[in-house]
Design a protein around this motif. Structure first.
Motif, short mmCIF file in Angstrom:
data_model
loop_
_atom_site.label_atom_id
_atom_site.label_comp_id
_atom_site.label_asym_id
_atom_site.label_seq_id
_atom_site.Cartn_x
_atom_site.Cartn_y
_atom_site.Cartn_z
N LEU A 52 -41.31 66.76 -5.77
CA LEU A 52 -42.46 67.11 -6.60
C LEU A 52 -42.78 68.59 -6.42
CD1 LEU A 52 -44.66 64.02 -5.77
CD2 LEU A 52 -43.57 64.47 -7.96
N SER A 56 -47.18 69.56 -9.99
CA SER A 56 -47.30 68.11 -9.83
C SER A 56 -48.19 67.76 -8.65
CB SER A 56 -45.92 67.48 -9.66
OG SER A 56 -45.11 67.69 -10.80
N ASN A 303 -41.31 65.64 -12.55
CA ASN A 303 -42.13 66.83 -12.78
C ASN A 303 -42.33 67.07 -14.28
OD1 ASN A 303 -42.53 68.11 -9.97
ND2 ASN A 303 -40.35 67.64 -10.02
#
Length: 400
Positions: A52, A56, A303
């Motif tokens: 991530l 995010s 993402n």
């Protein structure tokens, strides 16, 4: 868990129990929309992981789940790319360092089952999310609302349906949204490894003739592996005894992490891609893998999906402020327009990188090598690649 009050008309029904669907439900609920989440509970312990990036992480902080997730995630500070093709034209090793952008980390790597478990917990507890352990069987899109019927026979009425029910989406098919599908002559072998040497928070991607061989740090002395192979090569790997597989993976990793041992059972997935022709219809918006699918290369999948959630949330908030009907296609078109460039650029970039590894065509090999040389030697170009990898259009505000 909270029970859906099926007699009411919800603002939004979210269908799909993966991270995209649950994060969409929490985001939209936090923004004041009444939501019902139609999603079966996860019963399989998914051994895969997800990297991530910073934007995010910011979204997960905004919806109140990151503090809990952070305890199970591993920092990603550097990304290293190594040409292991053995071909005539080879690229130099390139290291992307988050510190060069003024960042402590690029992001974090987390086990999917930990992510899913914590998201389920927060959806259960959120006052504005009615969490229904069920699956959508069919949907009727009306003038003012959509009517969902679940597999258990319950009915749900909502002004907008957000489809996060995956690449084989029932909702997308019912709405008649065409998709473009393609496949690759490759299979991803995925597993987690323990290793003798510390990973030092460096993700390493070997570019091989069959595709990327990528080691991504996990907490402690563990890393996740995505090994892209031919179908025959994947079958050969999966047929090995554990000790044989460990030895072979260490050989392919050039022992950069020392001795390897399996920390999870290998899984395999054929590589394919999908893009929906449009992300919206009357009463329907697509997010995540319902809208776009591409190979697990470059850590772009979730993402990209969370940027779907962010842009959809922004469009719906703007529509509510103008007292517009949030389910109208004319209103939702702004979401489709916002997402088009990002989805197209990410899909094309991953596709181009993957195919450049498969080809023996010298001009393509030369172009890839030149790009890697520029990334290694030209700081502004390298930093531009890093910014674009984290946030398209350099919209993300990096540190100095």
């Amino acid at each position: 868990m909270p029970k859906a009050k099926l007699s009411q008309i919800y603002d939004i029904a979210i269908v799909g129990g993966g991270p995209s669907g649950r994060i969409a439900a929490l985001t939209l609920a936090q923004n004041g929309f009444s939501c019902v989440l139609v999603a079966p509970r996860s019963t399989i312990k998914d051994g895969r992981t997800t990297a991530l990036w910073q934007r995010s992480i910011e979204l997960l902080q905004e919806i109140g789940v990151w503090d809990e997730l952070a305890n199970t995630a591993c920092e990603l500070k550097k990304m290293r790319m190594i040409d292991d093709t053995g071909r005539l034209i080879r690229a130099p090793e390139v290291v992307f360092d988050s510190a060069e952008l003024g960042l402590e980390v690029f992001g974090f790597n987390i086990l999917n089952h930990e992510l899913n478990k914590i998201l389920e917990k927060h959806c259960d507890a959120h006052n504005n999310v009615a969490d229904l352990d069920d699956s959508a069987a069919q949907v009727e899109f009306g003038d003012e609302t959509a009517l969902l019927t679940t597999k258990s026979g319950q009915t749900i009425e909502a002004r907008l349906v957000v489809a996060a029910d995956g690449r084989n989406s029932v909702l997308r098919e019912t709405a008649g949204i065409p998709v473009r599908r393609w496949s690759y002559p490759q299979v991803a072998v995925v597993l987690n490894l323990e290793h003798r040497l510390p990973h030092q928070h460096i993700s390493t991607e070997f570019h091989t003739p069959t595709g990327p061989f990528t080691l991504v740090p996990l907490p402690g002395r563990q890393s996740s592996l995505v090994c892209v192979e031919t179908a025959e090569g994947a079958e050969a790997l999966l047929s090995l005894e554990d000790h044989e597989l460990e030895f072979e993976l260490e050989r392919r990793a050039h022992s950069i992490l020392g001795r390897l041992s399996l920390a999870s059972k290998p899984q395999s997935f054929p590589l394919s891609g999908l893009t929906a022709q449009t992300l919206v219809k009357d009463r329907l918006a697509l997010v995540g893998e319902t809208a776009h699918v591409f190979p697990p290369i470059g850590a772009q999948g979730l993402n990209l999906s969370l940027r779907d959630v962010l842009d959809l949330s922004g469009v719906l908030l703007a529509a509510r402020m103008k007292h517009q009907d949030i389910g109208r296609e004319a209103v939702l078109k702004a979401y489709d327009t916002k997402r088009a460039s990002d989805i197209r650029s990410r899909t094309n970039a991953v596709d181009a990188l993957n195919r450049s590894l498969l080809t023996d065509f010298l001009p393509v090999q030369a172009a890839r090598s030149i790009s890697m040389h520029l990334a290694e030697r030209v700081g502004p170009f390298r930093r531009m690649l890093m910014r674009e990898g984290l946030a398209p259009g350099s919209a993300f505000r990096f540190g100095r």
